[in-house]
Design an enzyme around this catalytic site. Structure first.
Site, PDB file in Angstrom:
ATOM      1  N   HIS A 172      -7.803   9.663  -1.843  1.00  0.00           N
ATOM      2  CA  HIS A 172      -7.272   9.572  -0.200  1.00  0.00           C
ATOM      3  C   HIS A 172      -7.944  10.256   0.867  1.00  0.00           C
ATOM      4  CE1 HIS A 172      -2.546   9.275   1.528  1.00  0.00           C
ATOM      5  NE2 HIS A 172      -3.484   8.936   2.226  1.00  0.00           N
ATOM      6  N   ASP A 201       0.715  -1.094   0.014  1.00  0.00           N
ATOM      7  CA  ASP A 201       0.004  -0.092  -0.028  1.00  0.00           C
ATOM      8  C   ASP A 201       0.853   1.195  -0.022  1.00  0.00           C
ATOM      9  OD1 ASP A 201      -3.079   1.099   0.849  1.00  0.00           O
ATOM     10  OD2 ASP A 201      -1.446   2.394   1.646  1.00  0.00           O
ATOM     11  N   LYS A 258      -3.018   5.884  -3.924  1.00  0.00           N
ATOM     12  CA  LYS A 258      -4.198   6.754  -3.481  1.00  0.00           C
ATOM     13  C   LYS A 258      -3.823   8.027  -4.478  1.00  0.00           C
ATOM     14  CE  LYS A 258      -3.723   4.692   1.031  1.00  0.00           C
ATOM     15  NZ  LYS A 258      -2.413   4.308   0.961  1.00  0.00           N
ATOM     16  N   TYR A 278       2.740  10.055  -0.324  1.00  0.00           N
ATOM     17  CA  TYR A 278       3.805   9.495   0.416  1.00  0.00           C
ATOM     18  C   TYR A 278       4.985   9.975  -0.251  1.00  0.00           C
ATOM     19  CZ  TYR A 278       0.285   6.296   2.551  1.00  0.00           C
ATOM     20  OH  TYR A 278      -0.917   5.975   3.379  1.00  0.00           O
TER      21      TYR A 278
END
Length: 295
Positions: free
Chosen positions: A110, A47, A77, A52
């Site tokens: 997200h 994931d 996401k 990120y």
């Protein structure tokens, strides 16, 4: 049976491993190594997220893992701030390029709000539908195998159900001992939307909780193992995040069952103090556009 071989079936027929590796806060330069280590241990679900900043590293780890692409399930996401069709389309294309793994197994919005407006009252219904339309198009084209949402409340999900053409397959939410949104989980499950639980160990804030530790000791397991198993017994996918191979392996040692009585006790645990983690939006704090905590 190993937890790595256990799966759920999404509402579109796609299978998803019950346990995944979360990569939040793993630097891009370290992500490939972490992903390779996880896959070597047995993980088949990874994931990540554009937010990120490590999709390139995650993709490298997938490609160099020595395991065929078809055996792996990769989630990413769409940035929370993307609330127009053009922004979402460009974001999806960027994720596909950065991951460079042919296709994405699951891509989710997200958050229903941009992070700097998280849970402030505005639901961005039109913006989420615009982003959803872009996801639907890539899903129909086969570049994404399943689409879903994250951090969506019931009202946000209803907006998609009532106005979209593809039903969300998942809702990835904060769910752990001491903070379990039972009503939201029940709503999702009644609508055949799989719940994914992130931060099962409450970003470490639950470590040291004597009541939870006592139950873990009863089963001769670690507190993180107990918390991960708790979420699994709520019939959710669980995504503990770590770059430490020893923790990756330990988090998957889940060959025990929490009794109904102990589950009831865990469900009734009072909310916990997140400490420094309170600054993160998902814990109720707010951040500025640059990601720093809002004063």
């Amino acid at each position: 049976m190993s937890i790595f071989t256990e799966t759920y079936t999404l509402n579109n027929g796609v299978t998803i491993p019950k346990l995944g590796l979360g990569t939040w806060e793993i630097e891009n330069s370290q992500a490939a190594k972490a992903v390779r280590e996880a896959i070597k241990i047995g993980y088949r679900h990874i994931d990540t997220a554009e937010g990120y900043g490590n999709e390139v590293g995650v993709g490298e780890g997938i490609r160099t893992s020595g395991v065929s692409r078809e055996e792996l399930f990769v989630t990413t996401k769409l940035q929370a701030a993307y609330k127009t069709y053009d922004e979402a389309k460009a974001g999806i294309e960027q994720s596909l390029a950065d991951l460079d793994i042919d296709y994405i197994d699951l891509m989710i919005i997200h958050s229903p709000q941009p992070w700097n407006e998280f849970r402030e009252g505005e639901h961005f219904f039109e913006g989420n539908l615009a982003a959803w339309k872009a996801l639907e198009e890539f899903y129909q084209a086969g570049k994404i195998k399943a689409i879903g949402v994250s951090n969506f409340e019931e009202i946000d999900i209803k907006n998609i159900l009532d106005n979209g053409t593809v039903k969300p397959t998942v809702n990835q939410i904060l769910a752990h001992v001491g903070n379990t949104p039972f009503d939201l989980i029940d709503f999702c499950q009644k609508n055949d939307i799989l719940v994914e639980a992130y931060s099962p160990i409450a970003h470490g804030a639950i470590l040291g909780n004597t009541q939870v530790q006592a139950i873990a000791d009863k089963y001769c397991v670690s507190l993180p193992q107990l918390c991960i198993k708790y979420d699994l017994q709520l019939n959710t996918v669980v995504i503990p995040k770590t770059a430490n191979p020893a923790h990756m392996a330990s988090n998957a040692e889940l060959d025990f069952t929490i009794s109904d009585d102990d589950m009831a006790t865990l469900k009734a645990i009072d909310s916990i103090d997140y400490g420094d983690a309170s600054a993160f939006p998902v814990y109720g704090g707010k951040i500025n556009a640059d990601g720093s905590p809002r004063e």
